[in-house]
Design a protein around this motif. Structure first.
Motif, PDB file in Angstrom:
ATOM      1  N   LEU A  85       0.828  -1.209   0.000  1.00  8.57           N
ATOM      2  CA  LEU A  85       0.000   0.000   0.000  1.00  8.57           C
ATOM      3  C   LEU A  85       0.866   1.264   0.000  1.00  8.57           C
ATOM      4  O   LEU A  85       0.601   2.208  -0.747  1.00  8.57           O
ATOM      5  CB  LEU A  85      -0.937  -0.011   1.209  1.00  8.57           C
ATOM      6  N   LEU A  86       1.898   1.276   0.835  1.00  8.68           N
ATOM      7  CA  LEU A  86       2.804   2.434   0.881  1.00  8.68           C
ATOM      8  C   LEU A  86       3.441   2.671  -0.484  1.00  8.68           C
ATOM      9  O   LEU A  86       3.455   3.799  -0.991  1.00  8.68           O
ATOM     10  CB  LEU A  86       3.898   2.229   1.934  1.00  8.68           C
ATOM     11  N   LEU A  87       3.966   1.633  -1.080  1.00  7.59           N
ATOM     12  CA  LEU A  87       4.632   1.760  -2.375  1.00  7.59           C
ATOM     13  C   LEU A  87       3.654   2.198  -3.455  1.00  7.59           C
ATOM     14  O   LEU A  87       3.978   3.072  -4.270  1.00  7.59           O
ATOM     15  CB  LEU A  87       5.312   0.442  -2.748  1.00  7.59           C
ATOM     16  N   HIS A  88       2.466   1.611  -3.461  1.00  5.92           N
ATOM     17  CA  HIS A  88       1.451   1.992  -4.442  1.00  5.92           C
ATOM     18  C   HIS A  88       1.150   3.490  -4.358  1.00  5.92           C
ATOM     19  O   HIS A  88       0.990   4.157  -5.387  1.00  5.92           O
ATOM     20  CB  HIS A  88       0.172   1.176  -4.228  1.00  5.92           C
ATOM     21  N   GLY A  89       1.103   4.015  -3.140  1.00  2.00           N
ATOM     22  CA  GLY A  89       0.850   5.442  -2.942  1.00  2.00           C
ATOM     23  C   GLY A  89       1.942   6.339  -3.504  1.00  2.00           C
ATOM     24  O   GLY A  89       1.735   7.541  -3.679  1.00  2.00           O
ATOM     25  N   HIS A  90       3.096   5.749  -3.808  1.00  2.00           N
ATOM     26  CA  HIS A  90       4.216   6.506  -4.384  1.00  2.00           C
ATOM     27  C   HIS A  90       4.534   6.051  -5.804  1.00  2.00           C
ATOM     28  O   HIS A  90       5.651   6.256  -6.295  1.00  2.00           O
ATOM     29  CB  HIS A  90       5.445   6.368  -3.483  1.00  2.00           C
ATOM     30  N   GLY A  91       3.567   5.406  -6.435  1.00  2.00           N
ATOM     31  CA  GLY A  91       3.717   5.033  -7.836  1.00  2.00           C
ATOM     32  C   GLY A  91       4.617   3.837  -8.094  1.00  2.00           C
ATOM     33  O   GLY A  91       5.162   3.708  -9.193  1.00  2.00           O
TER      34      GLY A  91
END
Length: 180
Positions: free
Chosen positions: A155-161
């Motif tokens: 989720l964290l990574l997805h939020g940063h593309g």
């Protein structure tokens, strides 16, 4: 990879690299089991088989694979051999002598870079390395790992593309196997 092959590889990874023992995370939390990437890297057949399986996860437009010190280095070298893609190595901090570089190996500027690490938990380390590579001019949108723990990293990574592409998740490990 067939389901039988995937299960066999997961069992081999669990048997070799999942250890029941005390382990302290960087944030101070203590685990009673962990993923020991050095055991995986020390087994040449398993490392080759993991790299061959991970090769299918590499996006077609990837130009450079970047390994995160230290756990991602043996994996990225093996993955480079399996894919034919050049490799870069990313340090947490710039080298204090010599070249004083934070990114070594293949040139990453303007090239589509895929990050490679052993385990992703919170995603913080992969995100920090993504930022370093982006500052160096590399468009990073994918991260590969051998094992993903369900600790919020995706989720964290997805939020940063950044799309996380794990070879295995904790659920893939045979029951009773130690998880990182």
């Amino acid at each position: 990879m067939t389901l039988t092959t995937a299960r066999s590889l997961a069992a081999r990874v669990a048997e070799t690299a999942c250890v029941s023992d005390r382990f302290i995370l960087p944030d101070g939390r203590v685990l009673d089991s962990y993923f020991d990437e050095y055991r995986l890297a020390a087994d040449p057949r398993l490392l080759r088989d993991v790299a061959d399986a991970m090769a299918a996860l590499v996006p077609e437009d990837a130009e450079v694979l970047a390994g995160i010190e230290l756990g991602g280095v043996p994996l990225v070298v093996a993955l480079s051999a399996a894919t034919g893609l050049p490799t870069a190595f990313v340090r947490r901090l710039p080298k204090r002598y010599g070249s004083a570089r934070q990114v070594e190996g293949a040139d990453v500027e303007g090239r589509r870079v895929v990050l490679v690490d052993d385990v992703v938990r919170s995603g913080g380390q992969l995100l920090a390395m993504t930022r370093i590579l982006r500052i160096a001019g590399a468009p990073v949108s994918d991260g590969l790992c051998v094992l993903e723990r369900p600790c919020g990293g995706r989720l964290l990574l997805h939020g940063h593309g950044v799309t996380l592409r794990p070879l295995l998740t904790e659920a893939d490990l045979p029951s009773g196997g130690a998880a990182p």
